[in-house]
Motif scaffolding. Sequence first.
Motif, mmCIF file in Angstrom:
data_model
loop_
_atom_site.group_PDB
_atom_site.id
_atom_site.type_symbol
_atom_site.label_atom_id
_atom_site.label_comp_id
_atom_site.label_asym_id
_atom_site.label_seq_id
_atom_site.Cartn_x
_atom_site.Cartn_y
_atom_site.Cartn_z
ATOM 1 N N GLY A 223 3.336 0.397 -3.664
ATOM 2 C CA GLY A 223 2.802 -0.297 -4.832
ATOM 3 C C GLY A 223 2.859 0.494 -6.125
ATOM 4 O O GLY A 223 3.074 -0.075 -7.196
ATOM 5 N N ALA A 224 2.697 1.807 -6.052
ATOM 6 C CA ALA A 224 2.704 2.643 -7.257
ATOM 7 C C ALA A 224 4.039 2.588 -7.995
ATOM 8 O O ALA A 224 4.099 2.861 -9.191
ATOM 9 N N ARG B 129 4.560 -0.591 -11.023
ATOM 10 C CA ARG B 129 3.844 -0.647 -12.302
ATOM 11 C C ARG B 129 2.822 -1.773 -12.386
ATOM 12 O O ARG B 129 2.810 -2.565 -13.331
ATOM 13 N N GLY B 130 1.960 -1.844 -11.375
ATOM 14 C CA GLY B 130 0.859 -2.792 -11.407
ATOM 15 C C GLY B 130 1.158 -4.167 -10.849
ATOM 16 O O GLY B 130 0.254 -4.979 -10.697
ATOM 17 N N VAL B 131 2.406 -4.461 -10.544
ATOM 18 C CA VAL B 131 2.756 -5.750 -9.956
ATOM 19 C C VAL B 131 2.424 -5.690 -8.470
ATOM 20 O O VAL B 131 2.684 -4.691 -7.804
ATOM 21 N N THR B 132 1.839 -6.767 -7.951
ATOM 22 C CA THR B 132 1.454 -6.823 -6.542
ATOM 23 C C THR B 132 1.975 -8.112 -5.916
ATOM 24 O O THR B 132 2.556 -8.957 -6.604
ATOM 25 N N GLU C 20 5.418 -12.334 -13.718
ATOM 26 C CA GLU C 20 5.198 -10.881 -13.636
ATOM 27 C C GLU C 20 6.232 -10.233 -12.719
ATOM 28 O O GLU C 20 6.739 -9.140 -13.014
ATOM 29 N N LYS D 151 0.830 -1.220 0.000
ATOM 30 C CA LYS D 151 0.000 0.000 0.000
ATOM 31 C C LYS D 151 0.854 1.256 0.000
ATOM 32 O O LYS D 151 0.474 2.277 -0.545
ATOM 33 N N SER E 152 0.859 -11.160 -7.754
ATOM 34 C CA SER E 152 1.302 -11.367 -9.134
ATOM 35 C C SER E 152 2.024 -12.699 -9.279
ATOM 36 O O SER E 152 2.550 -13.244 -8.307
#
Length: 156
Positions: free
Chosen positions: A121-122, A125-128, A135, A118, A131
């Motif tokens: 995360g930005a 590039r969308g990987v969490t 990824e 949180k 993932s």
Amino acid sequence: MNAQQPHVMRPGWTTRRIANPLMGGLHRLGFGVAGSRQLTVRGRKSGEPRRAPVNLLVVDGRHYLVAPRGHVQWTHNLRAAGEGQLGLGRRVSPFTADEVADERKPELLRAYLGRWGKQVGAFFRGVTADSTDEELRAVAADHPVFELSFSAGTRP
């Protein structure tokens, strides 16, 4: 790492002038936020101590620093120096650092994102944390990871 341009997400004015100094002050007083510490590493050009707040990741009893913003100054300095210190209050823990190969990073990036996703995360590039390994491997070169080794009798 992209051969043309390494991934770097420079901190904005608020982070540089407010958030990082605030975290540094809390670290000097002995307060870490969610495992954060004050990294001190010798500058690769100046030789002067450079400081940055970092999140200390522990996986299977091993300690790591992950660079969510990519190839930033502290990563270049730590790579060059090979050693540094983590501080929290009066406790200063010297360490040596070895950079982790990209193939080993998916597990570590997943753990890092699971803990601080949180907050950072930005920068991924969308990987969490959810993932796939594939990824995570795709962004591994963009995020330096260092495994830390502490002297006997010291703890971070």
